[in-house]
Design an enzyme around this catalytic site. Structure first.
Site, PDB file in Angstrom:
ATOM      1  N   ARG A 102       0.852  -1.201   0.000  1.00  0.00           N
ATOM      2  CA  ARG A 102       0.000   0.000   0.000  1.00  0.00           C
ATOM      3  C   ARG A 102       0.877   1.236   0.000  1.00  0.00           C
ATOM      4  NH1 ARG A 102      -4.826   0.323   4.265  1.00  0.00           N
ATOM      5  NH2 ARG A 102      -3.075   0.929   5.549  1.00  0.00           N
ATOM      6  N   THR A 106      -1.336   7.566  -0.498  1.00  0.00           N
ATOM      7  CA  THR A 106      -2.637   7.429  -1.183  1.00  0.00           C
ATOM      8  C   THR A 106      -3.464   6.282  -0.600  1.00  0.00           C
ATOM      9  OG1 THR A 106      -1.784   5.869  -2.807  1.00  0.00           O
ATOM     10  CG2 THR A 106      -1.633   8.207  -3.372  1.00  0.00           C
ATOM     11  N   ASP A 197       1.171  -4.050  11.511  1.00  0.00           N
ATOM     12  CA  ASP A 197       1.513  -4.448  10.145  1.00  0.00           C
ATOM     13  C   ASP A 197       1.873  -5.941  10.131  1.00  0.00           C
ATOM     14  OD1 ASP A 197       3.120  -5.035   7.801  1.00  0.00           O
ATOM     15  OD2 ASP A 197       3.176  -2.872   7.445  1.00  0.00           O
ATOM     16  N   ASP A 200       5.327  -6.925   8.549  1.00  0.00           N
ATOM     17  CA  ASP A 200       6.464  -6.608   9.431  1.00  0.00           C
ATOM     18  C   ASP A 200       6.507  -7.559  10.618  1.00  0.00           C
ATOM     19  OD1 ASP A 200       7.176  -4.498   7.838  1.00  0.00           O
ATOM     20  OD2 ASP A 200       6.393  -2.934   9.154  1.00  0.00           O
TER      21      ASP A 200
HETATM   22  C1  PRP Z   1      -1.306  -5.050   4.078  1.00  0.00           C
HETATM   23  C2  PRP Z   1      -2.134  -6.329   4.131  1.00  0.00           C
HETATM   24  C3  PRP Z   1      -2.953  -6.258   2.866  1.00  0.00           C
HETATM   25  C4  PRP Z   1      -3.198  -4.793   2.732  1.00  0.00           C
HETATM   26  C5  PRP Z   1      -4.551  -4.456   3.268  1.00  0.00           C
HETATM   27  O1  PRP Z   1      -0.207  -5.240   3.265  1.00  0.00           O
HETATM   28  O2  PRP Z   1      -1.378  -7.496   4.230  1.00  0.00           O
HETATM   29  O3  PRP Z   1      -2.283  -6.781   1.740  1.00  0.00           O
HETATM   30  O4  PRP Z   1      -2.198  -4.107   3.498  1.00  0.00           O
HETATM   31  O5  PRP Z   1      -4.845  -3.114   3.039  1.00  0.00           O
HETATM   32  P1  PRP Z   1      -5.967  -2.641   2.030  1.00  0.00           P
HETATM   33  O6  PRP Z   1      -7.143  -3.535   2.249  1.00  0.00           O
HETATM   34  O7  PRP Z   1      -6.227  -1.224   2.442  1.00  0.00           O
HETATM   35  O8  PRP Z   1      -5.408  -2.749   0.650  1.00  0.00           O
HETATM   36  P2  PRP Z   1       0.936  -4.132   3.122  1.00  0.00           P
HETATM   37  O9  PRP Z   1       0.637  -3.202   2.007  1.00  0.00           O
HETATM   38  O10 PRP Z   1       1.199  -3.522   4.463  1.00  0.00           O
HETATM   39  O11 PRP Z   1       2.166  -5.006   2.640  1.00  0.00           O
HETATM   40  P3  PRP Z   1       2.927  -6.193   3.409  1.00  0.00           P
HETATM   41  O12 PRP Z   1       2.075  -7.414   3.268  1.00  0.00           O
HETATM   42  O13 PRP Z   1       4.212  -6.289   2.656  1.00  0.00           O
HETATM   43  O14 PRP Z   1       3.111  -5.786   4.852  1.00  0.00           O
END
Ligand code: PRP
Length: 207
Positions: A102, A106, A197, A200
């Site tokens: 993400r 944004t 997260d 992480d």
């Molecule tokens: C997190 C999570 C989802 C997403 C959810 O991933 O694992 O993929 O955010 O958010 P959304 O519904 O608003 O799209 P992240 O982008 O933090 O990446 P990561 O898995 O590498 O931690």
């Protein structure tokens, strides 16, 4: 269609994930256990195939999940720990990979890697513990739909109501199994209370 799971074991496991003291090895183990519990529930909707097998009493027909039709796609990074327990259970299933992050400002998902086999005739099972705005999952579903699968199932551990609503609106034809629906999103689009997260926490990346 959204399917909400409800049992004390699931609640207990999720609340251990919320605990900041839960270190990454244990965190991944719990995510794996929850992936199994989600699969037990979700695969109840699959068509079972009658197959003749040889048993100690001779040849007879029994029902099986068509595991060659299954394709698991974790959304990296956080979805990765959900993959192993499922391919251990269904060793003939295929796997694909979508990596998304993400954008911090944004809050929109950005796809930065994909490796997905041919999806025609497959039941694609998307794996991601977190569903916040639903943007990542919606993008993943759109990506997979372009590859013309037979069916799409999503297994998620924690969702915000806003994200579920967005998925229901945009993709009411998929089956989404969710273990816990939390209260809401905050201004940064984090799930409240959530667990931080998950990517992480799974891989000790912060700091
Ligand atoms: C997190 C999570 C989802 C997403 C959810 O991933 O694992 O993929 O955010 O958010 P959304 O519904 O608003 O799209 P992240 O982008 O933090 O990446 P990561 O898995 O590498 O931690």
């Amino acid at each position: 269609m959204i399917h909400k799971l409800s049992n004390a074991v699931i609640t207990n496991l999720i609340n251990h994930l919320r605990d900041s003291e839960t270190e990454s090895l244990r965190f991944r183990q719990i995510v794996q256990q929850l992936a199994r519990l989600l699969a037990y529930e979700a695969f109840g909707i699959l068509h079972l195939e009658e197959k003749k097998i040889n048993t100690w009493l001779g040849e007879s027909s029994f029902s099986f999940i068509q595991e060659e039709e299954l394709m698991f796609i974790p959304i990296l990074r956080a979805g990765l720990p959900m993959l192993d327990p499922l391919i251990e259970m269904f060793p003939k299933a295929q796997s694909g990979f979508l990596a998304m992050a993400r954008d911090e400002t944004t809050h929109k998902a950005v796809l930065y890697y994909d490796k997905v086999p041919e999806c025609q005739g497959k039941t694609v099972v998307l794996l991601d513990p977190m569903l916040a705005t639903g943007g990542s999952l919606a993008d993943a579903i759109e990506f997979v739909k372009k590859h013309d699968p037979k069916k799409i199932i999503s297994l998620n551990i924690i969702a915000a109501p806003e994200g579920l609503e967005a998925i229901e609106k945009a993709h009411s034809d998929i089956d989404l199994f969710i273990a816990q629906i939390d209260e809401r999103l905050n201004e940064q689009k984090f799930i409240i209370p959530g667990l931080g997260d998950a990517g992480d926490r799974s891989y000790n990346t912060t700091g």
